[in-house]
Scaffold this active site. Structure first.
Site, PDB file in Angstrom:
ATOM      1  N   ASP A   1      41.266  27.898  29.300  1.00 13.78           N
ATOM      2  CA  ASP A   1      40.700  29.068  28.207  1.00 13.78           C
ATOM      3  C   ASP A   1      40.018  29.419  29.805  1.00 13.78           C
ATOM      4  O   ASP A   1      38.291  28.960  29.946  1.00 13.78           O
ATOM      5  CB  ASP A   1      39.866  29.703  27.265  1.00 13.78           C
ATOM      6  CG  ASP A   1      40.009  30.618  26.970  1.00 13.78           C
ATOM      7  OD1 ASP A   1      40.399  31.492  27.659  1.00 13.78           O
ATOM      8  OD2 ASP A   1      39.432  30.786  25.797  1.00 13.78           O
ATOM      9  N   VAL A   2      40.218  29.749  31.158  1.00 15.32           N
ATOM     10  CA  VAL A   2      39.666  29.774  31.915  1.00 15.32           C
ATOM     11  C   VAL A   2      39.458  31.488  32.372  1.00 15.32           C
ATOM     12  O   VAL A   2      38.519  32.221  32.281  1.00 15.32           O
ATOM     13  CB  VAL A   2      40.233  29.575  33.168  1.00 15.32           C
ATOM     14  CG1 VAL A   2      39.859  28.065  33.202  1.00 15.32           C
ATOM     15  CG2 VAL A   2      41.386  30.034  33.568  1.00 15.32           C
ATOM     16  N   LYS A   3      39.774  32.700  32.244  1.00 12.41           N
ATOM     17  CA  LYS A   3      39.759  34.003  32.042  1.00 12.41           C
ATOM     18  C   LYS A   3      39.706  34.395  33.686  1.00 12.41           C
ATOM     19  O   LYS A   3      38.878  35.265  33.451  1.00 12.41           O
ATOM     20  CB  LYS A   3      38.898  34.516  30.563  1.00 12.41           C
ATOM     21  CG  LYS A   3      39.546  34.207  29.664  1.00 12.41           C
ATOM     22  CD  LYS A   3      38.059  34.838  28.708  1.00 12.41           C
ATOM     23  CE  LYS A   3      38.438  35.044  26.750  1.00 12.41           C
ATOM     24  NZ  LYS A   3      38.600  33.840  26.550  1.00 12.41           N
ATOM     25  N   ARG A   4      40.558  33.532  34.359  1.00 10.85           N
ATOM     26  CA  ARG A   4      40.258  33.936  35.716  1.00 10.85           C
ATOM     27  C   ARG A   4      41.053  35.322  36.205  1.00 10.85           C
ATOM     28  O   ARG A   4      42.151  35.734  35.320  1.00 10.85           O
ATOM     29  CB  ARG A   4      40.552  32.793  36.629  1.00 10.85           C
ATOM     30  CG  ARG A   4      39.846  31.961  36.208  1.00 10.85           C
ATOM     31  CD  ARG A   4      38.513  31.999  36.435  1.00 10.85           C
ATOM     32  NE  ARG A   4      37.574  29.749  36.398  1.00 10.85           N
ATOM     33  CZ  ARG A   4      37.205  29.323  36.084  1.00 10.85           C
ATOM     34  NH1 ARG A   4      36.568  30.066  34.332  1.00 10.85           N
ATOM     35  NH2 ARG A   4      36.616  28.109  36.129  1.00 10.85           N
TER      36      ARG A   4
ATOM     37  N   THR B   1      44.569  31.802  30.639  1.00  9.09           N
ATOM     38  CA  THR B   1      43.860  32.831  30.263  1.00  9.09           C
ATOM     39  C   THR B   1      43.837  33.938  31.084  1.00  9.09           C
ATOM     40  O   THR B   1      42.797  32.863  32.834  1.00  9.09           O
ATOM     41  CB  THR B   1      42.981  33.326  29.369  1.00  9.09           C
ATOM     42  OG1 THR B   1      41.950  31.847  29.811  1.00  9.09           O
ATOM     43  CG2 THR B   1      43.564  32.437  27.428  1.00  9.09           C
TER      44      THR B   1
END
Lengths: 319, 319
Positions: free
Chosen positions: A103-106, A140
């Site tokens: 879950d890194v939302k890059r 993500t």
């Protein structure tokens, strides 16, 4: 990897992902004490504590669930030692045959997203050799920069047989500030005004059409839609029939079992529900407090079993 | 920190930030060779190469510019060794009294954004002690999750006297896919339809009103607006008079000096222009090719001087 995720969901009968988001306040005293006595009250000590904490939970639940989702921010806050604990956690979970959703939302402009894609899902070239960086199975991705920011991930996913989940409608209270804004429809779209999350959802579905392991299957371009917004989940489920939905917000954030049915397809698939605090800090809840800090991992196992039942009951109940 | 940035811009007469985005293909052969002979063609070797490359550039330009902006993706792709090179680069630049803008584009739900804010700008608590993690001066932040995702950064910025730049209108070709979509106006907003980037710009201005070091000054909540969209820059400049704008996309991405005037206020302030490739890989351009790989840092210095002149000429020319 989407096929592995689906087959593991079928096998465990648990469309559940455990959010490995270890805050220090969740880590039982005996683990903190052991880590600090070895490394002192340092970043290294904190990193050791969260890694040992994770390991206990992973050992206790790995036969029950298909996947885990470590939230990298919880590691990044402890600097390099924290990120090293993230990497160790990813490796350990993969050894246990769990699917790992980073879950890194890059998300960035093209060349930069390429570096993120390579770093999290792919291999980076160094001279004549190549290496995996953090090597999660899924990541993500934030869609605010448009398709330039997403396509480099799709390329790496296609090469590595991995996948992404794109933020569509997030679980937090203020997610509507931008995501719910009504956007003027273009002629191409039929002219109707629609909330921004629908625009993003349609794009996710379109990207997914190019990213199917086989015809009519689920694509490896998933979506994030919060359990806290079941009505939007229902709409998005229909808009993106071949998209797997990662659903955060169950439990501690307020999402309930009955809210979840809207996220699943008729085949009982198409969604995987995340719980973080509700599982990893279960021993701090009244109903599991008899486990105590020493029994935190067993408490987590109980919480997974209860969650599995809650979801199964909700799905049975929809008739 | 916004005041330090402004005073350094005044002193250097250069509203320029050097993007430290080291791709391996930019690193001259002699640096790669030295790093690989010490560490092999490994992630550690790559990290050493980009760190030495950065150091040369920083030494060559640190008296000319107020700030640098390392793009964390370019380090993250090399895993933990790469992130260690990021940290070393941040530390070194701060020793050279440069303002460091961490281009990290983070943003998440509240509790998670708090961890990012702590990890990049603040101190994390470990037992009875607290530590800085990556310790940049500014961070870039993605607004897709709404104010929940931004406010934890504001809190840490206020405590630490640091700042953020929120993505408003990014420089990449596909940024319009979401950011330019026309959003239906609410009664509160006067009912007029506006592009999404204006909605975000107004929010940035509103957050900034609570985040002024002194009345009427620039706030420490900045905005990212790409040089490649000068018309939108003009509109946003007016909408956010007290907001400092970080402007990527100059040079290699196509933004020209004349396009930049729209991003500045009448006081000649209010914007800082980023160039990455155009400066750090200047020696690979025809006009600086006589420096060769060995002279890459001197080529970067020349490119900064040329950029400073280009901007000054454009600002002079606006009359």
């Amino acid at each position: 990897m989407i096929n592995k995720l689906i087959s593991k969901i079928r096998k465990t009968n648990a469309p559940i992902v455990v959010g490995l988001d270890p805050m220090m306040k969740y880590v039982p005293e005996h683990i903190q004490k052991a880590a600090f006595s070895e490394f002192g009250e340092t970043l290294e000590g904190a990193a050791e504590a969260i890694w040992q904490f994770n390991r206990g939970i992973v050992d206790a639940v790995c036969d029950l669930v298909p996947a885990v989702k470590p939230q990298i921010a919880m590691y990044e806050q402890f600097g390099i030692p924290g990120l090293t604990a993230f990497k160790k956690t990813v490796e350990y979970c993969k050894q246990k045959d769990l699917v790992v959703i980073g879950d890194v939302k890059r998300g960035d402009i093209g060349s930069t997203s390429e570096a993120y894609a390579v770093g999290h899902l792919g291999k980076v070239q160094v001279g004549g050799r190549s290496y995996y960086g953090l090597d999660e199975d899924f990541a993500t991705v934030n869609p605010y920069l448009g398709s330039d920011g997403v396509k480099p991930f799709l390329k790496v996913c296609s090469e590595e047989k991995k996948g992404i989940f794109v933020l569509v409608k997030t679980s937090n209270p203020s997610s509507g500030e931008l995501q719910d804004r009504l956007v003027k429809g273009t002629a191409e779209e039929g002219g109707e005004d629609r909330p921004l999350y629908e625009i993003v959802g349609r794009q996710v579905a379109a990207w997914g059409e190019q990213c199917m392991p086989s015809e009519g299957s689920y694509s490896y371009v998933g979506a994030v839609v919060g359990a806290t917004y079941p009505e939007q989940g229902r709409i998005l489920r229909k808009l993106m029939p071949n998209t797997f939905i990662l659903v955060p917000g169950y439990g501690a954030q307020g999402g309930k079992g009955a809210d979840l049915v809207h996220f699943f397809n008729e085949d009982g698939l198409g969604a995987i529900i995340n719980s973080s605090r509700g599982i990893i800090a279960a021993y701090q809840q009244e109903q599991y407090s008899h486990f105590g800090g020493e029994g935190y991992a067993d408490a987590s196992r109980e919480a997974v079993l209860a969650m599995r039942e809650d979801i199964a009951a909700a799905l049975d109940g929809r008739g």
